[in-house]
Design an enzyme around this catalytic site. Structure first.
Site, PDB file in Angstrom:
ATOM      1  N   LEU A 173      45.704  32.284  42.750  1.00 19.67           N
ATOM      2  CA  LEU A 173      47.105  32.067  43.098  1.00 19.67           C
ATOM      3  C   LEU A 173      48.095  32.856  42.228  1.00 19.67           C
ATOM      4  CD1 LEU A 173      49.136  30.445  44.809  1.00 19.67           C
ATOM      5  CD2 LEU A 173      49.082  28.699  43.016  1.00 19.67           C
TER       6      LEU A 173
ATOM      7  N   LYS B  95      32.827  36.460  37.892  1.00 19.95           N
ATOM      8  CA  LYS B  95      33.549  35.183  38.025  1.00 19.95           C
ATOM      9  C   LYS B  95      34.181  34.905  39.381  1.00 19.95           C
ATOM     10  CE  LYS B  95      37.988  37.014  36.566  1.00 19.95           C
ATOM     11  NZ  LYS B  95      39.202  36.861  35.811  1.00 19.95           N
TER      12      LYS B  95
ATOM     13  N   ASP C  55      25.529  46.159  27.537  1.00 18.70           N
ATOM     14  CA  ASP C  55      25.313  45.107  28.529  1.00 18.70           C
ATOM     15  C   ASP C  55      24.624  43.936  27.830  1.00 18.70           C
ATOM     16  OD1 ASP C  55      23.982  43.620  30.786  1.00 18.70           O
ATOM     17  OD2 ASP C  55      24.921  45.239  31.931  1.00 18.70           O
TER      18      ASP C  55
ATOM     19  N   TYR D 285      28.401  30.972  41.932  1.00 19.57           N
ATOM     20  CA  TYR D 285      29.092  31.168  40.650  1.00 19.57           C
ATOM     21  C   TYR D 285      29.024  29.883  39.809  1.00 19.57           C
ATOM     22  CZ  TYR D 285      32.909  31.226  37.292  1.00 19.57           C
ATOM     23  OH  TYR D 285      33.647  31.104  36.147  1.00 19.57           O
TER      24      TYR D 285
ATOM     25  N   PRO E  59      38.366  27.315  52.984  1.00 20.37           N
ATOM     26  CA  PRO E  59      37.140  26.496  52.942  1.00 20.37           C
ATOM     27  C   PRO E  59      36.672  26.279  51.506  1.00 20.37           C
ATOM     28  CG  PRO E  59      36.935  28.253  54.574  1.00 20.37           C
ATOM     29  CD  PRO E  59      38.212  28.507  53.822  1.00 20.37           C
ATOM     30  N   GLY E  60      36.252  25.062  51.218  1.00 18.98           N
ATOM     31  CA  GLY E  60      35.696  24.764  49.893  1.00 18.98           C
ATOM     32  C   GLY E  60      36.731  24.297  48.874  1.00 18.98           C
TER      33      GLY E  60
ATOM     34  N   LYS F 299      27.047  28.806  36.066  1.00 13.56           N
ATOM     35  CA  LYS F 299      27.651  28.149  34.897  1.00 13.56           C
ATOM     36  C   LYS F 299      26.883  26.883  34.545  1.00 13.56           C
ATOM     37  CE  LYS F 299      30.864  31.096  34.101  1.00 13.56           C
ATOM     38  NZ  LYS F 299      30.780  31.923  32.901  1.00 13.56           N
TER      39      LYS F 299
ATOM     40  N   SER G 194      33.244  26.436  33.194  1.00 13.67           N
ATOM     41  CA  SER G 194      34.337  26.328  34.153  1.00 13.67           C
ATOM     42  C   SER G 194      34.403  24.923  34.724  1.00 13.67           C
ATOM     43  CB  SER G 194      34.059  27.320  35.282  1.00 13.67           C
ATOM     44  OG  SER G 194      34.922  27.082  36.371  1.00 13.67           O
TER      45      SER G 194
ATOM     46  N   TYR H  40      36.825  25.627  31.318  1.00 11.09           N
ATOM     47  CA  TYR H  40      38.211  26.022  31.547  1.00 11.09           C
ATOM     48  C   TYR H  40      38.678  25.499  32.893  1.00 11.09           C
ATOM     49  CZ  TYR H  40      36.684  30.021  28.561  1.00 11.09           C
ATOM     50  OH  TYR H  40      36.153  30.840  27.596  1.00 11.09           O
TER      51      TYR H  40
HETATM   52  P1  NAD Z   1      36.982  39.194  33.134  1.00 11.67           P
HETATM   53  O1  NAD Z   1      36.266  39.740  34.328  1.00 11.67           O
HETATM   54  O2  NAD Z   1      38.394  39.649  32.884  1.00 11.67           O
HETATM   55  O3  NAD Z   1      36.151  39.484  31.824  1.00 11.67           O
HETATM   56  C1  NAD Z   1      34.742  39.483  31.778  1.00 11.67           C
HETATM   57  C2  NAD Z   1      34.306  40.644  30.895  1.00 11.67           C
HETATM   58  O4  NAD Z   1      32.883  40.646  30.840  1.00 11.67           O
HETATM   59  C3  NAD Z   1      34.744  42.001  31.448  1.00 11.67           C
HETATM   60  O5  NAD Z   1      35.357  42.759  30.427  1.00 11.67           O
HETATM   61  C4  NAD Z   1      33.443  42.636  31.912  1.00 11.67           C
HETATM   62  O6  NAD Z   1      33.471  44.050  31.810  1.00 11.67           O
HETATM   63  C5  NAD Z   1      32.426  41.977  30.990  1.00 11.67           C
HETATM   64  N1  NAD Z   1      31.060  41.887  31.529  1.00 11.67           N
HETATM   65  C6  NAD Z   1      30.656  41.410  32.741  1.00 11.67           C
HETATM   66  N2  NAD Z   1      29.317  41.484  32.857  1.00 11.67           N
HETATM   67  C7  NAD Z   1      28.860  41.975  31.685  1.00 11.67           C
HETATM   68  C8  NAD Z   1      27.564  42.281  31.174  1.00 11.67           C
HETATM   69  N3  NAD Z   1      26.460  42.081  31.926  1.00 11.67           N
HETATM   70  N4  NAD Z   1      27.450  42.786  29.922  1.00 11.67           N
HETATM   71  C9  NAD Z   1      28.563  43.001  29.156  1.00 11.67           C
HETATM   72  N5  NAD Z   1      29.811  42.753  29.581  1.00 11.67           N
HETATM   73  C10 NAD Z   1      29.958  42.238  30.826  1.00 11.67           C
HETATM   74  O7  NAD Z   1      36.918  37.608  33.248  1.00 11.67           O
HETATM   75  P2  NAD Z   1      37.700  36.483  32.418  1.00 11.67           P
HETATM   76  O8  NAD Z   1      38.709  35.877  33.303  1.00 11.67           O
HETATM   77  O9  NAD Z   1      38.114  37.007  31.101  1.00 11.67           O
HETATM   78  O10 NAD Z   1      36.539  35.409  32.249  1.00 11.67           O
HETATM   79  C11 NAD Z   1      35.758  35.328  31.063  1.00 11.67           C
HETATM   80  C12 NAD Z   1      34.730  34.228  31.222  1.00 11.67           C
HETATM   81  O11 NAD Z   1      35.416  33.005  31.500  1.00 11.67           O
HETATM   82  C13 NAD Z   1      33.755  34.447  32.390  1.00 11.67           C
HETATM   83  O12 NAD Z   1      32.477  34.033  31.970  1.00 11.67           O
HETATM   84  C14 NAD Z   1      34.304  33.542  33.476  1.00 11.67           C
HETATM   85  O13 NAD Z   1      33.287  33.108  34.349  1.00 11.67           O
HETATM   86  C15 NAD Z   1      34.857  32.395  32.657  1.00 11.67           C
HETATM   87  N6  NAD Z   1      35.915  31.651  33.374  1.00 11.67           N
HETATM   88  C16 NAD Z   1      37.026  32.316  33.807  1.00 11.67           C
HETATM   89  C17 NAD Z   1      38.010  31.629  34.523  1.00 11.67           C
HETATM   90  C18 NAD Z   1      39.229  32.352  35.050  1.00 11.67           C
HETATM   91  O14 NAD Z   1      39.914  31.808  35.916  1.00 11.67           O
HETATM   92  N7  NAD Z   1      39.581  33.541  34.558  1.00 11.67           N
HETATM   93  C19 NAD Z   1      37.868  30.245  34.761  1.00 11.67           C
HETATM   94  C20 NAD Z   1      36.731  29.592  34.271  1.00 11.67           C
HETATM   95  C21 NAD Z   1      35.752  30.311  33.583  1.00 11.67           C
HETATM   96  N1  UDP Z   2      46.042  29.350  46.871  1.00 13.40           N
HETATM   97  C1  UDP Z   2      46.899  29.662  47.923  1.00 13.40           C
HETATM   98  N2  UDP Z   2      47.047  30.985  48.261  1.00 13.40           N
HETATM   99  C2  UDP Z   2      46.370  31.988  47.619  1.00 13.40           C
HETATM  100  C3  UDP Z   2      45.505  31.639  46.539  1.00 13.40           C
HETATM  101  C4  UDP Z   2      45.354  30.301  46.206  1.00 13.40           C
HETATM  102  O1  UDP Z   2      47.514  28.791  48.517  1.00 13.40           O
HETATM  103  O2  UDP Z   2      46.514  33.167  47.978  1.00 13.40           O
HETATM  104  C5  UDP Z   2      45.898  27.922  46.473  1.00 13.40           C
HETATM  105  C6  UDP Z   2      44.483  27.376  46.593  1.00 13.40           C
HETATM  106  O3  UDP Z   2      44.252  26.875  47.889  1.00 13.40           O
HETATM  107  C7  UDP Z   2      44.483  26.279  45.526  1.00 13.40           C
HETATM  108  C8  UDP Z   2      45.426  26.829  44.440  1.00 13.40           C
HETATM  109  O4  UDP Z   2      46.222  27.825  45.097  1.00 13.40           O
HETATM  110  O5  UDP Z   2      45.053  25.091  46.020  1.00 13.40           O
HETATM  111  C9  UDP Z   2      44.708  27.494  43.260  1.00 13.40           C
HETATM  112  O6  UDP Z   2      43.819  28.471  43.777  1.00 13.40           O
HETATM  113  P1  UDP Z   2      43.010  29.461  42.798  1.00 13.40           P
HETATM  114  O7  UDP Z   2      42.115  30.315  43.649  1.00 13.40           O
HETATM  115  O8  UDP Z   2      43.978  30.165  41.900  1.00 13.40           O
HETATM  116  O9  UDP Z   2      42.170  28.477  41.869  1.00 13.40           O
HETATM  117  P2  UDP Z   2      40.947  27.477  42.240  1.00 13.40           P
HETATM  118  O10 UDP Z   2      41.098  27.051  43.652  1.00 13.40           O
HETATM  119  O11 UDP Z   2      39.713  28.258  41.996  1.00 13.40           O
HETATM  120  O12 UDP Z   2      41.096  26.334  41.306  1.00 13.40           O
END
Ligand code: NAD
Ligand code: UDP
Length: 332
Positions: A199, A84, A58, A148, A292-293, A152, A124, A176
């Site tokens: 989505l 996340k 961890d 969340y 929402p949001g 970040k 993010s 990202y």
């Molecule tokens: P994911 O959940 O697939 O991977 C996260 C990994 O971190 C997992 O393997 C989990 O087991 C591990 N983990 C969580 N808490 C932990 C801890 N306390 N100690 C050790 N390991 C731990 O998520 P992902 O999509 O690969 O995202 C990776 C990073 O990118 C995250 O920080 C997320 O917030 C960020 N991010 C993701 C997205 C997205 O859409 N996937 C978008 C923007 C930012």
């Molecule tokens: N969205 C949707 N149906 C779903 C999931 C997402 O219409 O079941 C739409 C959402 O409203 C947004 C876009 O798809 O306009 C991307 O959503 P996602 O949750 O993938 O990413 P984020 O909103 O976090 O950027």
């Protein structure tokens, strides 16, 4: 280089591990497996021909991290580990602060202890909140709206203060946009637990027949077809962005925030059509109320990544959909 990937067994970490391994780096994946599984090690070995080193732990365990950094003589850390899901962060904010903020402080203490000063942090586009102008560049004001996003932003600010206090730190926060897709092998991809919130994984499960229909959240946004627009980026492009960030850090100290996006927005209905074309399957959908949001449109200005990292996204929407489908249809 010797690189530690916290959260390296997860979705983005595993794809980044492939890119870095094939580029000749040695990767150590440090993960507590709360959102991933050990079978990942074998899959990564099948893709790259090299077994990654996996350490179960961890990020909040500072002593274990310190030992790991020292044992493997780590040059730089890429910090993916964290929780996340925006909706979940509203229900269990303490878990989000503990994993994401306390976890990062623990990592930084371990890095300081052993003298590892190079860090790439998974941030993010969520830190921008509701976009005030488009495309969103790094000078756009931050404006988080959920726990969340706040974790970040807090971490970005902690990293900024740290870099200012001690110029030997080299830190990049990668913001990202919407990572989607999978490695072309179909062996690794995104596996959300339960019903997907995002989505692309939702569409993939509708195409496979696991879910009956997609609910399109709103068709009355001020966008060309009325549905939400996002900057979807192929996870392998994102992975390569990390390799470029690590390379940049070898020559630059200080703190940077850098967008990783394509600069191109696609609407929900464009995604549905592209997925139908890639999979050859119908994706039934129904228009539902707005979520929402949600903002109407969000896409990146990716110029800073090109200028500083010499990186830009190369893969198309068709690649994103085809690789998602290869993973979805192969794993079920
Ligand atoms: P994911 O959940 O697939 O991977 C996260 C990994 O971190 C997992 O393997 C989990 O087991 C591990 N983990 C969580 N808490 C932990 C801890 N306390 N100690 C050790 N390991 C731990 O998520 P992902 O999509 O690969 O995202 C990776 C990073 O990118 C995250 O920080 C997320 O917030 C960020 N991010 C993701 C997205 C997205 O859409 N996937 C978008 C923007 C930012
Ligand atoms: N969205 C949707 N149906 C779903 C999931 C997402 O219409 O079941 C739409 C959402 O409203 C947004 C876009 O798809 O306009 C991307 O959503 P996602 O949750 O993938 O990413 P984020 O909103 O976090 O950027």
């Amino acid at each position: 280089m010797e690189l530690l990937l916290t959260g390296g067994m997860g979705y983005i970490g595993s794809h980044t591990a492939v890119s870095l391994t094939l580029a000749g780096h040695r990767v150590v994946l440090y993960d507590n497996l709360v959102k991933s599984a050990e079978v990942m090690v074998e899959r990564l070995e099948r893709i790259t021909g090299i077994s990654p080193l996996f350490v179960s732990g961890d990020v909040r365990d500072t002593d274990h991290l310190t030992d790991t950094l020292r044992h493997y003589a780590i040059d730089a850390v890429i910090h993916f580990a964290g929780l996340k899901v925006v909706g979940e962060s509203l229900e269990i904010p303490l878990e989000y602060y503990a994993n994401n903020v306390q976890g990062t402080i623990s990592l930084l203490q371990a890095m300081r202890e052993v003298g590892t000063r190079s860090l790439v942090f998974s941030s993010s586009a969520n830190v921008y909140g509701e976009p005030r102008y488009l495309p969103v560049d790094e000078a756009h004001p931050t404006g988080v709206t959920n726990p969340y996003g706040r974790t970040k932003l807090h971490v970005e600010e902690i990293l900024f203060d740290l870099a200012r206090s001690d110029p030997s730190w080299r830190i990049i926060c990668l913001r990202y946009f919407n990572p989607v897709g999978a490695h072309e092998s179909g062996l690794i991809g995104e596996t959300p637990q339960g019903i997907p919130n995002n989505l692309m994984p939702y569409i993939a499960r509708v195409a496979s027949g696991e879910l009956a229909e997609l609910l399109v959240f709103g068709d009355d946004y001020p966008t060309p077809d009325g549905t939400g627009v996002r900057d979807f980026i192929h996870v392998m492009d994102l992975a390569e962005g990390h390799a470029s960030a690590v390379a940049y850090l070898t020559g630059h100290s200080g703190w940077q925030a850098i967008n990783l996006g394509t600069g191109q927005g696609y609407s929900v209905l464009e995604m549905v059509r592209a997925f139908e074309a890639a999979s050859g399957r119908p994706v039934p959908y129904r228009i539902a109320p707005r979520r929402p949001g949600d903002s109407a449109s969000c896409y990146a200005n990716p110029e800073k990544a090109l200028r500083l990292l010499d990186w830009s996204a190369r893969r198309s929407l068709a690649d994103m959909c085809a690789s998602t489908w290869a993973f979805q249809s192969g794993s079920h």
